[in-house]
Design a protein around this motif. Structure first.
Motif, PDB file in Angstrom:
ATOM      1  N   LEU A   1       0.773  -1.245   0.000  1.00 26.16           N
ATOM      2  CA  LEU A   1       0.000   0.000   0.000  1.00 26.16           C
ATOM      3  C   LEU A   1       0.803   1.294   0.000  1.00 26.16           C
ATOM      4  N   PRO A   2       2.048   1.308   0.406  1.00 28.15           N
ATOM      5  CA  PRO A   2       2.792   2.565   0.207  1.00 28.15           C
ATOM      6  C   PRO A   2       3.079   2.861  -1.269  1.00 28.15           C
ATOM      7  N   VAL A   3       3.059   1.854  -2.132  1.00 31.21           N
ATOM      8  CA  VAL A   3       3.427   2.014  -3.540  1.00 31.21           C
ATOM      9  C   VAL A   3       2.566   3.032  -4.274  1.00 31.21           C
ATOM     10  N   PRO A   4       1.211   3.032  -4.119  1.00 29.44           N
ATOM     11  CA  PRO A   4       0.415   3.985  -4.898  1.00 29.44           C
ATOM     12  C   PRO A   4       0.766   5.451  -4.657  1.00 29.44           C
ATOM     13  N   ALA A   5       1.464   5.759  -3.579  1.00 28.95           N
ATOM     14  CA  ALA A   5       1.877   7.141  -3.347  1.00 28.95           C
ATOM     15  C   ALA A   5       2.956   7.570  -4.335  1.00 28.95           C
ATOM     16  N   GLU A   6       3.691   6.598  -4.868  1.00 31.42           N
ATOM     17  CA  GLU A   6       4.817   6.902  -5.752  1.00 31.42           C
ATOM     18  C   GLU A   6       4.638   6.371  -7.181  1.00 31.42           C
TER      19      GLU A   6
ATOM     20  N   CYS B   1      -4.483  -5.272   3.503  1.00 30.26           N
ATOM     21  CA  CYS B   1      -5.698  -4.443   3.560  1.00 30.26           C
ATOM     22  C   CYS B   1      -6.385  -4.617   4.907  1.00 30.26           C
ATOM     23  N   LEU B   2      -6.464  -5.858   5.388  1.00 31.44           N
ATOM     24  CA  LEU B   2      -7.084  -6.126   6.681  1.00 31.44           C
ATOM     25  C   LEU B   2      -6.308  -5.439   7.800  1.00 31.44           C
ATOM     26  N   LEU B   3      -4.989  -5.487   7.744  1.00 29.90           N
ATOM     27  CA  LEU B   3      -4.160  -4.817   8.745  1.00 29.90           C
ATOM     28  C   LEU B   3      -4.445  -3.318   8.752  1.00 29.90           C
ATOM     29  N   LEU B   4      -4.542  -2.720   7.581  1.00 26.85           N
ATOM     30  CA  LEU B   4      -4.860  -1.299   7.482  1.00 26.85           C
ATOM     31  C   LEU B   4      -6.246  -1.020   8.056  1.00 26.85           C
ATOM     32  N   ARG B   5      -7.228  -1.849   7.681  1.00 28.56           N
ATOM     33  CA  ARG B   5      -8.594  -1.656   8.176  1.00 28.56           C
ATOM     34  C   ARG B   5      -8.634  -1.764   9.698  1.00 28.56           C
ATOM     35  N   GLU B   6      -7.910  -2.741  10.268  1.00 24.93           N
ATOM     36  CA  GLU B   6      -7.895  -2.925  11.722  1.00 24.93           C
ATOM     37  C   GLU B   6      -7.235  -1.754  12.445  1.00 24.93           C
ATOM     38  N   ASN B   7      -6.409  -0.995  11.742  1.00 24.28           N
ATOM     39  CA  ASN B   7      -5.704   0.133  12.332  1.00 24.28           C
ATOM     40  C   ASN B   7      -6.143   1.467  11.751  1.00 24.28           C
ATOM     41  N   LEU B   8      -7.317   1.491  11.182  1.00 20.36           N
ATOM     42  CA  LEU B   8      -7.819   2.687  10.509  1.00 20.36           C
ATOM     43  C   LEU B   8      -7.880   3.893  11.442  1.00 20.36           C
ATOM     44  N   GLU B   9      -8.264   3.670  12.674  1.00 21.73           N
ATOM     45  CA  GLU B   9      -8.333   4.789  13.623  1.00 21.73           C
ATOM     46  C   GLU B   9      -6.966   5.441  13.808  1.00 21.73           C
ATOM     47  N   ARG B  10      -5.921   4.635  13.905  1.00 18.15           N
ATOM     48  CA  ARG B  10      -4.562   5.176  14.046  1.00 18.15           C
ATOM     49  C   ARG B  10      -4.134   5.933  12.789  1.00 18.15           C
TER      50      ARG B  10
END
Length: 77
Positions: free
Chosen positions: A4-9, A26-35
């Protein structure tokens, strides 16, 4: 985070054999969305920012799930 960092570049191409790992990310990102929301400087309210990120993530997750079911990959540009 690998994918997921790739689309920034650049464009992100996830090969078929990488889709399960991509969905886990994606699940890891979703689980940490608040952060994620708290650590960024949105131009809207925190709730609006969270909803926007969640909506985009849902689109990505749906595409990746469909690609996985078909044995295909994912391209995000």
């Amino acid at each position: 985070m690998i994918f997921l960092p790739v689309p920034a570049e650049a464009d992100l191409q996830v090969e078929p054999e990488q889709v399960p790992a991509f969905l886990r990310e994606c699940l890891l990102l979703r689980e940490n969305l608040e952060r994620v929301v708290v650590d960024t400087e949105p131009v809207r309210t925190t709730e609006e920012h969270r909803a926007a990120i969640s909506e985009r993530l849902a689109i990505i997750e749906d595409a990746a799930s469909r690609a996985s079911a078909l044995g295909g990959g994912v391209l995000i540009w």
